[in-house]
Design a protein around this motif. Sequence first.
Motif, PDB file in Angstrom:
ATOM      1  N   VAL A  88       0.844  -1.204   0.000  1.00 39.21           N
ATOM      2  CA  VAL A  88       0.000   0.000   0.000  1.00 39.21           C
ATOM      3  C   VAL A  88       0.874   1.247   0.000  1.00 39.21           C
ATOM      4  O   VAL A  88       0.601   2.212  -0.726  1.00 39.21           O
ATOM      5  CB  VAL A  88      -0.963  -0.005   1.212  1.00 39.21           C
ATOM      6  CG1 VAL A  88      -1.614   1.347   1.404  1.00 39.21           C
ATOM      7  CG2 VAL A  88      -2.016  -1.078   1.036  1.00 39.21           C
ATOM      8  N   LEU A  89       1.941   1.246   0.786  1.00 37.87           N
ATOM      9  CA  LEU A  89       2.838   2.401   0.821  1.00 37.87           C
ATOM     10  C   LEU A  89       3.528   2.614  -0.524  1.00 37.87           C
ATOM     11  O   LEU A  89       3.673   3.744  -0.984  1.00 37.87           O
ATOM     12  CB  LEU A  89       3.882   2.225   1.934  1.00 37.87           C
ATOM     13  CG  LEU A  89       3.331   2.260   3.357  1.00 37.87           C
ATOM     14  CD1 LEU A  89       4.440   1.961   4.353  1.00 37.87           C
ATOM     15  CD2 LEU A  89       2.673   3.599   3.659  1.00 37.87           C
ATOM     16  N   ILE A  90       3.920   1.517  -1.155  1.00 39.28           N
ATOM     17  CA  ILE A  90       4.569   1.628  -2.471  1.00 39.28           C
ATOM     18  C   ILE A  90       3.559   2.044  -3.536  1.00 39.28           C
ATOM     19  O   ILE A  90       3.892   2.782  -4.472  1.00 39.28           O
ATOM     20  CB  ILE A  90       5.250   0.294  -2.841  1.00 39.28           C
ATOM     21  CG1 ILE A  90       6.448   0.066  -1.915  1.00 39.28           C
ATOM     22  CG2 ILE A  90       5.705   0.284  -4.294  1.00 39.28           C
ATOM     23  CD1 ILE A  90       7.069  -1.299  -2.047  1.00 39.28           C
ATOM     24  N   CYS A  91       2.315   1.602  -3.406  1.00 39.04           N
ATOM     25  CA  CYS A  91       1.292   1.933  -4.397  1.00 39.04           C
ATOM     26  C   CYS A  91       0.868   3.398  -4.331  1.00 39.04           C
ATOM     27  O   CYS A  91       0.163   3.870  -5.223  1.00 39.04           O
ATOM     28  CB  CYS A  91       0.070   1.033  -4.228  1.00 39.04           C
ATOM     29  SG  CYS A  91       0.345  -0.619  -4.891  1.00 39.04           S
ATOM     30  N   CYS A  92       1.270   4.104  -3.283  1.00 37.06           N
ATOM     31  CA  CYS A  92       0.971   5.538  -3.228  1.00 37.06           C
ATOM     32  C   CYS A  92       1.652   6.283  -4.368  1.00 37.06           C
ATOM     33  O   CYS A  92       1.178   7.323  -4.803  1.00 37.06           O
ATOM     34  CB  CYS A  92       1.392   6.119  -1.876  1.00 37.06           C
ATOM     35  SG  CYS A  92       0.322   5.575  -0.540  1.00 37.06           S
ATOM     36  N   SER A  93       2.769   5.725  -4.839  1.00 39.98           N
ATOM     37  CA  SER A  93       3.363   6.257  -6.067  1.00 39.98           C
ATOM     38  C   SER A  93       2.706   5.496  -7.220  1.00 39.98           C
ATOM     39  O   SER A  93       2.146   4.428  -7.039  1.00 39.98           O
ATOM     40  CB  SER A  93       4.880   6.034  -6.080  1.00 39.98           C
ATOM     41  OG  SER A  93       5.172   4.663  -6.252  1.00 39.98           O
ATOM     42  N   GLY A  94       2.742   6.022  -8.387  1.00 35.84           N
ATOM     43  CA  GLY A  94       2.098   5.375  -9.522  1.00 35.84           C
ATOM     44  C   GLY A  94       2.769   4.083  -9.934  1.00 35.84           C
ATOM     45  O   GLY A  94       2.146   3.193 -10.497  1.00 35.84           O
ATOM     46  N   TYR A  95       4.048   3.930  -9.612  1.00 37.17           N
ATOM     47  CA  TYR A  95       4.799   2.759 -10.056  1.00 37.17           C
ATOM     48  C   TYR A  95       4.405   1.493  -9.296  1.00 37.17           C
ATOM     49  O   TYR A  95       4.504   0.394  -9.831  1.00 37.17           O
ATOM     50  CB  TYR A  95       6.302   2.997  -9.898  1.00 37.17           C
ATOM     51  CG  TYR A  95       6.799   4.154 -10.721  1.00 37.17           C
ATOM     52  CD1 TYR A  95       6.800   4.086 -12.103  1.00 37.17           C
ATOM     53  CD2 TYR A  95       7.234   5.325 -10.116  1.00 37.17           C
ATOM     54  CE1 TYR A  95       7.240   5.143 -12.879  1.00 37.17           C
ATOM     55  CE2 TYR A  95       7.677   6.398 -10.879  1.00 37.17           C
ATOM     56  CZ  TYR A  95       7.675   6.301 -12.257  1.00 37.17           C
ATOM     57  OH  TYR A  95       8.109   7.347 -13.013  1.00 37.17           O
ATOM     58  N   GLY A  96       3.971   1.632  -8.069  1.00 35.91           N
ATOM     59  CA  GLY A  96       3.601   0.471  -7.272  1.00 35.91           C
ATOM     60  C   GLY A  96       2.406  -0.259  -7.830  1.00 35.91           C
ATOM     61  O   GLY A  96       2.360  -1.487  -7.844  1.00 35.91           O
ATOM     62  N   ILE A  97       1.430   0.466  -8.306  1.00 34.00           N
ATOM     63  CA  ILE A  97       0.241  -0.147  -8.897  1.00 34.00           C
ATOM     64  C   ILE A  97       0.618  -0.888 -10.175  1.00 34.00           C
ATOM     65  O   ILE A  97       0.180  -2.016 -10.407  1.00 34.00           O
ATOM     66  CB  ILE A  97      -0.838   0.922  -9.177  1.00 34.00           C
ATOM     67  CG1 ILE A  97      -1.295   1.544  -7.867  1.00 34.00           C
ATOM     68  CG2 ILE A  97      -2.010   0.340  -9.945  1.00 34.00           C
ATOM     69  CD1 ILE A  97      -2.154   2.767  -8.019  1.00 34.00           C
ATOM     70  N   PHE A  98       1.457  -0.274 -10.976  1.00 33.97           N
ATOM     71  CA  PHE A  98       1.931  -0.919 -12.205  1.00 33.97           C
ATOM     72  C   PHE A  98       2.714  -2.196 -11.880  1.00 33.97           C
ATOM     73  O   PHE A  98       2.509  -3.235 -12.510  1.00 33.97           O
ATOM     74  CB  PHE A  98       2.806   0.057 -13.005  1.00 33.97           C
ATOM     75  CG  PHE A  98       3.390  -0.546 -14.238  1.00 33.97           C
ATOM     76  CD1 PHE A  98       2.598  -0.799 -15.344  1.00 33.97           C
ATOM     77  CD2 PHE A  98       4.735  -0.863 -14.309  1.00 33.97           C
ATOM     78  CE1 PHE A  98       3.131  -1.355 -16.496  1.00 33.97           C
ATOM     79  CE2 PHE A  98       5.278  -1.421 -15.443  1.00 33.97           C
ATOM     80  CZ  PHE A  98       4.480  -1.667 -16.541  1.00 33.97           C
ATOM     81  N   ALA A  99       3.579  -2.141 -10.858  1.00 35.63           N
ATOM     82  CA  ALA A  99       4.379  -3.308 -10.468  1.00 35.63           C
ATOM     83  C   ALA A  99       3.479  -4.437  -9.964  1.00 35.63           C
ATOM     84  O   ALA A  99       3.721  -5.611 -10.256  1.00 35.63           O
ATOM     85  CB  ALA A  99       5.396  -2.920  -9.405  1.00 35.63           C
TER      86      ALA A  99
END
Length: 61
Positions: free
Chosen positions: A37-48
């Motif tokens: 969730v913390l990484i997904c706050c940036s757009g790249y986390g959702i893509f990853a």
Amino acid sequence: MEKRLYKSKKDRMICGVCGGLAEYFDVDPTLVRIGAVLICCSGYGIFAYIVAAVIMPEKVE
């Protein structure tokens, strides 16, 4: 026995990616989900996460 990364079938909320990572690294799935969730706050986390959901195989038991 070779250690492999699979999507989890028992610890899944959406696709099983976080549960699979938790099983692979032998940590609590909740910690992996909080990190995701913390990484997904940036757009790249959702893509990853989407890429991992498509690429990671299901575990065949």
